[in-house]
Scaffold this active site. Structure first.
Site, short mmCIF file in Angstrom:
data_model
loop_
_atom_site.label_atom_id
_atom_site.label_comp_id
_atom_site.label_asym_id
_atom_site.label_seq_id
_atom_site.Cartn_x
_atom_site.Cartn_y
_atom_site.Cartn_z
CG ASP A 90 -1.79 -1.40 1.45
OD1 ASP A 90 -2.21 -1.76 0.21
OD2 ASP A 90 -1.71 -1.96 2.66
CD GLU A 147 -9.22 -2.24 -1.50
OE1 GLU A 147 -9.70 -2.19 -0.15
OE2 GLU A 147 -8.52 -3.32 -2.08
#
Length: 522
Positions: A15, A187
């Site tokens: 991420d 997301e």
């Protein structure tokens, strides 16, 4: 010409988020239950990265005790604006959704200190930050759709944030529900102001094999957003299981020193197209602009192995890897690689004369608490770790050893225990919450015990005295087999298995090395 070899941050660096301030780039990534949390890396050229600090680096900033593996600190975003560095993140307890939530921290210096977290009244995960031309701050993030049309449909919201009130203000706007009908987990959203328009870059498909990147744009930050007709604009899922890099997504755009565009994103190296013991790693992807839209990996459609970096002044030292120009050998107590579980390393052990003195704790590796454990990411498919432990301080009934860790439910260890008759060696293989222990016999009484772990692709061997004592299969330990989001850690632990702890173990030496030169590491 200097080149970057992907992944440029090997091992579990998932991420990724990046921003630029002056001549420096700053990058953060998820750390889940490991502390210190959210490493802050900086680079001038994107080639060599330095760990300048961590966002969550003080006792009491956040309470992770009881949060199970692959919970904790999710998907941070780093941005620079209004004279400050900002990080937005989510604290997640997968067993208790009411615990934790989205939060913001700020710092004048990205090396710290960072402010105490300010909790944000917004459900969901993956918060991000954008600044408009008037200096207003806009938070945005992902949550499960309030009126879903399919299972795991999510929506991206945006709302103004007041730094003075330290709260969201004004109307909320839902701006995105994914590019593909039926797609799950839209997301990791990021909003950018580019050439007078707002661009939304978001992931979808879930952070696994079907991961993808989608793009939309609007005239106003609050929308309406129109998706790129090419969506999803980037994915590796179309390459099938013969690709040895899978799951590409969760992108964050940046502009290079020469004005060209790039993106950082996560992906997984999977030799068999399915299993990835090193976890989700950070890759760099070239980006071009065509007809007003970003094109990822133009002309290729996949993450390149190497990317030329014409603005770089010099290469990293031969045989090193990033961050911090790491090289094979000793991992000293001052090395920023060290992490602990739900506590800071300094709360678990004391650095003394180049060693770690680690008091035994009653907590074991099977519990979602803070055991006596210090470890480092495995960063290479072929790697070796060696520890020398002073076990004289172990009390009867206590044990210590080396562990290959995925989670509380899944790990393999070589264990030295002290009993009434002296020291004994055993292996423990924990899979899906069940433990198989194998006694390997007595050890001669000694001050120090040397334990070694060798990894070759999916095959792991634990050794003592130059003899194979236990094996493990990385395909049983990776996130695709066990569930969750982590790569493997290698570390040292000690426990009294629930009894009152009395002893300690001293980590005399811990070494980590790739088994082949870093540039050729697969």
């Amino acid at each position: 010409m200097i080149e970057i070899r992907n992944p440029f941050l090997p091992g579990c660096h998932p991420d990724p988020s990046i921003c630029r301030a002056g001549d420096w780039y700053y990058l953060v990534c998820s750390t889940f239950e490991y502390l210190p949390g959210l490493p802050v890396l900086r680079s001038r050229d994107l080639v060599r990265w330095e760990t300048v600090g961590h966002v969550i680096d003080r006792p009491g900033m956040l309470d992770l005790d009881g949060i199970g593996s692959s919970g904790g600190l999710y998907a941070p975003t780093i941005r620079y604006g209004l004279g400050l560095f900002w990080v937005a993140c989510t604290l997640v307890d997968r067993e208790d959704p009411a615990r934790g939530g989205n939060f913001l921290v700020t710092a004048a210096d990205p090396a710290g200190p960072w402010s105490d977290p300010v909790m944000i009244d917004a459900e969901g995960i993956d918060p991000s930050i954008a600044f408009d031309d008037e200096g207003r701050v806009w938070l945005h993030g992902t949550r499960l759709a309030r009126a879903p049309e399919w299972h795991d449909q999510t929506e991206v919201w945006v709302r103004e944030y007041s730094p003075d009130e330290r709260a969201l203000v004004g109307e909320e706007h839902v701006i995105w529900r994914g590019a593909v009908r039926g797609a799950v987990w839209a997301e990791g959203p990021h909003l950018y102001r580019i050439d007078g328009r707002w661009f939304l870059v978001a992931a979808e498909g879930g952070t696994e094999f079907h991961h993808a990147v989608s793009v939309a744009r609007a005239e106003e930050i609050t929308g309406p957003y129109i998706g790129d007709r090419a969506n999803p604009v980037f994915t590796h899922r179309n390459l099938g299981r013969t690709s040895d890099v899978i799951g590409a997504g969760h992108a964050d755009l940046l502009q290079a020193p020469d004005g060209s565009w790039l993106a950082v994103m996560l992906a997984m190296r999977a030799a068999d197209g399915r299993h990835y013991p090193l976890g989700r790693e950070t890759f760099l992807c070239p980006v071009s602009w065509e007809d007003g839209w970003p094109v990822f990996a133009p002309g290729r459609g996949r993450l390149p192995r190497v990317i030329p970096i014409p603005w770089a002044a010099g290469a990293a030292p031969a045989g090193s890897w990033q961050p911090d120009d790491r090289t094979a050998g000793l991992v000293a107590p001052s090395d920023p690689r060290w992490t602990a579980l739900r506590a800071l390393p300094a709360e678990i052990a004391t650095a003394e004369d180049g060693t770690w003195r680690m008091p035994v704790r009653a907590t074991s590796l099977q519990e979602p608490s803070a055991p006596s454990f210090l470890g480092v990411r495995q960063q290479h498919a072929d790697a070796e770790a060696r520890c020398v432990l002073d076990v004289r301080g172990l009390a009867e009934g206590e044990s210590a050893g080396i562990v290959l860790r995925q989670s509380e439910r899944d790990h393999v260890s070589l264990v030295v225990s002290r009993g009434r008759a002296g020291l004994r060696l055993a292996s423990e293989h924990r899979r899906a919450g069940e433990t198989l222990r194998r006694d390997l016999g007595p050890l001669a009484e000694a001050d120090d015990v040397e334990l070694t772990l060798r990894g070759r692709g999916y095959d792991y061997v634990f050794e003592h005295g130059g003899v194979e004592r236990a094996t493990a299969d990385g395909r049983d330990l990776d996130a695709s087999a066990t569930g969750g989001f982590l790569g493997l850690w290698i570390g040292v632990f000690a426990t009294s298995a629930g009894a009152e702890p009395r002893g300690e173990v001293r980590i005399i030496r811990f070494e980590y090395a790739p088994a082949r030169p870093a540039p050729g590491d697969r």
